[in-house]
Design an enzyme around this catalytic site. Structure first.
Site, PDB file in Angstrom:
ATOM      1  N   TYR A   1      39.268   1.591   3.482  1.00 12.38           N
ATOM      2  CA  TYR A   1      40.182   1.076   3.485  1.00 12.38           C
ATOM      3  C   TYR A   1      41.719   0.664   4.090  1.00 12.38           C
ATOM      4  CZ  TYR A   1      41.162  -4.514   3.896  1.00 12.38           C
ATOM      5  OH  TYR A   1      42.062  -5.548   4.566  1.00 12.38           O
TER       6      TYR A   1
ATOM      7  N   ARG B   1      47.139   0.792  10.221  1.00 10.71           N
ATOM      8  CA  ARG B   1      47.801  -0.731  11.240  1.00 10.71           C
ATOM      9  C   ARG B   1      49.364  -0.795  10.597  1.00 10.71           C
ATOM     10  NH1 ARG B   1      44.015  -5.977   9.962  1.00 10.71           N
ATOM     11  NH2 ARG B   1      44.428  -4.977   7.958  1.00 10.71           N
TER      12      ARG B   1
ATOM     13  N   TYR C   1      49.737  -9.802  -0.347  1.00  3.37           N
ATOM     14  CA  TYR C   1      48.786  -9.570  -1.425  1.00  3.37           C
ATOM     15  C   TYR C   1      49.921  -8.374  -2.259  1.00  3.37           C
ATOM     16  CZ  TYR C   1      44.639 -10.401   0.238  1.00  3.37           C
ATOM     17  OH  TYR C   1      43.631 -11.825   0.902  1.00  3.37           O
TER      18      TYR C   1
ATOM     19  N   ARG D   1      44.876 -15.655   8.906  1.00  2.00           N
ATOM     20  CA  ARG D   1      43.758 -16.581   8.793  1.00  2.00           C
ATOM     21  C   ARG D   1      42.874 -17.021   9.993  1.00  2.00           C
ATOM     22  NH1 ARG D   1      42.417 -13.666   3.990  1.00  2.00           N
ATOM     23  NH2 ARG D   1      43.674 -13.668   2.232  1.00  2.00           N
TER      24      ARG D   1
ATOM     25  N   GLU E   1      31.147 -11.275   4.105  1.00  2.00           N
ATOM     26  CA  GLU E   1      32.105 -12.026   4.779  1.00  2.00           C
ATOM     27  C   GLU E   1      31.307 -13.014   5.785  1.00  2.00           C
ATOM     28  OE1 GLU E   1      35.508  -9.471   4.682  1.00  2.00           O
ATOM     29  OE2 GLU E   1      35.877  -9.687   7.223  1.00  2.00           O
TER      30      GLU E   1
HETATM   31  C1  3EB Z   1      41.074 -10.208   2.891  1.00  2.00           C
HETATM   32  O1  3EB Z   1      40.410 -11.706   3.138  1.00  2.00           O
HETATM   33  C2  3EB Z   1      38.723 -10.090   3.205  1.00  2.00           C
HETATM   34  O2  3EB Z   1      42.831  -6.048   7.139  1.00  2.00           O
HETATM   35  O3  3EB Z   1      42.132  -7.331   8.544  1.00  2.00           O
HETATM   36  C3  3EB Z   1      39.177 -10.173   5.637  1.00  2.00           C
HETATM   37  C4  3EB Z   1      39.680 -10.228   7.288  1.00  2.00           C
HETATM   38  C5  3EB Z   1      39.987  -8.766   4.875  1.00  2.00           C
HETATM   39  C6  3EB Z   1      40.982  -9.023   7.487  1.00  2.00           C
HETATM   40  C7  3EB Z   1      41.780  -7.165   7.351  1.00  2.00           C
HETATM   41  C8  3EB Z   1      40.883  -8.177   5.345  1.00  2.00           C
HETATM   42  C9  3EB Z   1      41.263  -8.258   7.273  1.00  2.00           C
HETATM   43  O4  3EB Z   1      41.890  -9.901   2.494  1.00  2.00           O
HETATM   44  C10 3EB Z   1      39.241  -8.235   3.436  1.00  2.00           C
END
Ligand code: 3EB
Length: 354
Positions: free
Chosen positions: A162, A169, A222, A235, A343
Site C-alpha cells: 500500500y 500515485r 499524514y 475525504r 471500512e
Molecule cells: C485512511 O483514512 C484509510 O489511499 O486513497 C481510505 C480511503 C484509505 C482512501 C487512499 C486510503 C485511501 O487513511 C485508508
C-alpha cells in the site's frame, strides 16, 4: 413492474435534460443489462466475483468489471452505473471507458508485478494514462477513484505494498498537477484477492468540490510514519447536477486525527466510522444547504470487512445508525492498515431546495 425496470425506464428518457448524468443502482446479480435496449445506457457494471458466471459470458461494449471481493450477504447484487442518454464507448491505452455529455466512466486493470520497483512503475503508468486521457478528452476533473490492490498489506522488499501504491500515485499526481490539493478526488483503496490491480474512476467536465473531515487529519498531511509519500485523496467530493447534488464519500476507516482507533473491536470501529461519515456529511451540507438528514442522506453504502465473522456485529451497528432509504452491501476485503477491520464508503443524493 420490478424496481429495476422502473429505474431503467426513467434512465431511458432522453428528453429529460434534468436527469443526473450518472446514477447508481444495485441490481440483482443475475440481471442481464447488456441484452436488449438498455445496454447502451450503461456506463459501467461492477460485479463482486472473480469472473463472470456462465450466464454472463455475453460480449458487452461497456466496462464490465469483476472485482474478486465476495459479497457477504444475499441477495447478491451488482452495481450498475447508468447514464440518462446513450453512451459512447472507447478505449485508450489499456483503459476502457464510456462517456456521455457530462461524465467519463473508466476502467483499467493490470497483473501486478512481483518486485517493488516494477509494481510502482505499473501503478505510476496507469495513473499517468488516466490523467492524460482525462485531459485530452475534456473530462479533466477526477471525481471518484476505486483501487483494488493485490497484496495490499504484504511486505514487498522491505516496504508495504500500500505504501508503494501511495508513492507511485503521489509521483503521478505531482507530475501532472500544478496544484495538488484542489485536484484530489474521493478515493478508496482496498485489498483484492486476485492477481490484478483494478482501477475504476469517474471524471467530469467541470470542477467538483472536495472536502476534508473535521475529525481527521487530511491524508495528504499524514506524518511520515505511514509511508514515505502521503496518500493523496479527498475525504469527499460533491458534484452539482441540475437540482441534485451527489456526494461521494471516500473509503472511511476508524481513524481519528491520523491514528487508528479501537484495535481488535469491529463494533467500536464501525461506530467510529459512522461518526466520521456523519461529521463529514454535516460539513459538506453546511456549506451547501441548511437542513440535511445526516446519515439519512446516504443512498448507497459499501461496507468492507476484513473478517467475515464480524458481519453480524457490524450490520447491527449500521442498521441502528442509518435511517432513510440506504441500500447497503457487505464485502470481504482487506484494508490498508493491519489493525483496521472495517471500512465504509457512501454515495449521497442531496436535493437542492427549490
Ligand atoms: C485512511 O483514512 C484509510 O489511499 O486513497 C481510505 C480511503 C484509505 C482512501 C487512499 C486510503 C485511501 O487513511 C485508508
Amino acid at each position: 413492474m420490478t424496481s429495476k425496470a422502473n429505474k431503467v425506464n426513467s434512465a431511458n428518457d432522453e428528453q429529460d435534460t434534468d436527469q443526473v448524468p450518472l446514477r447508481l443502482i444495485y441490481a440483482p446479480a443475475a440481471d442481464l443489462f447488456a441484452a436488449g435496449q438498455y445496454g447502451r445506457y450503461v456506463l459501467g457494471e461492477i460485479r463482486f466475483e472473480s469472473t463472470p458466471t456462465a450466464a454472463h459470458r455475453e460480449d458487452v461494449d461497456y466496462p464490465l468489471i469483476c472485482v474478486p471481493i465476495p459479497q457477504l450477504r444475499k441477495p447478491l447484487v451488482k452495481e450498475v452505473w447508468l447514464s440518462p442518454t446513450s453512451v459512447e464507448y472507447r478505449q485508450f491505452a489499456d483503459i476502457r471507458f464510456g462517456t456521455n455529455d457530462q461524465v467519463l466512466f473508466g476502467y483499467t486493470r493490470v497483473a501486478l508485478a512481483d518486485t517493488g520497483a516494477a509494481l510502482e512503475k505499473q501503478i505510476r503508468h496507469r495513473y499517468d494514462a488516466i490523467l492524460e486521457l482525462l485531459g485530452s478528452r475534456g473530462y479533466a476533473h477526477l471525481i471518484r477513484v476505486w483501487n483494488y490492490l493485490p497484496r495490499i498489506g504484504d511486505d514487498i522488499e522491505g516496504m508495504e505494498c500500500y505504501r508503494r501504491f501511495c508513492r507511485a500515485r503521489h509521483d503521478a499526481f505531482e507530475a501532472f498537477y500544478e496544484e495538488l490539493i484542489p485536484n484530489l478526488p474521493a478515493t478508496s483503496v482496498l485489498g483484492s484477492s486476485g492477481p490484478d490491480l483494478q482501477m475504476v474512476f469517474v471524471a467530469g467536465r467541470s470542477p467538483p468540490c472536495h472536502y476534508e473531515n473535521p475529525r481527521q487529519v487530511s491524508a495528504y498531511h499524514y506524518p511520515q510514519k505511514y509511508g514515505p509519500k502521503s496518500p493523496l485523496f479527498a475525504r469527499a467530493t460533491l458534484v452539482q447536477w441540475h437540482q441534485e447534488q451527489a456526494v461521494f464519500i471516500s473509503g472511511t476507516a476508524s481513524i481519528v486525527g491520523h491514528e487508528s482507533q479501537h484495535r481488535g473491536d469491529a463494533r467500536a470501529q464501525a461506530e467510529e466510522i459512522l461518526r466520521n461519515i456523519e461529521a463529514l456529511i454535516y460539513d459538506v451540507a453546511n456549506s451547501n444547504m441548511p437542513a440535511v438528514p445526516g446519515l439519512g442522506a446516504i443512498r448507497h453504502l459499501r461496507v468492507y470487512l476484513r473478517n467475515p465473522r464480524d458481519l453480524g456485529t457490524v450490520r447491527q451497528v449500521v442498521e441502528r445508525r442509518l435511517g432513510g432509504p440506504a441500500e447497503v452491501i457487505y464485502l470481504h476485503a482487506s484494508i490498508c492498515r493491519q489493525e483496521l477491520l472495517v471500512e465504509m464508503e457512501a454515495l449521497l443524493g442531496l436535493k437542492k431546495p427549490a
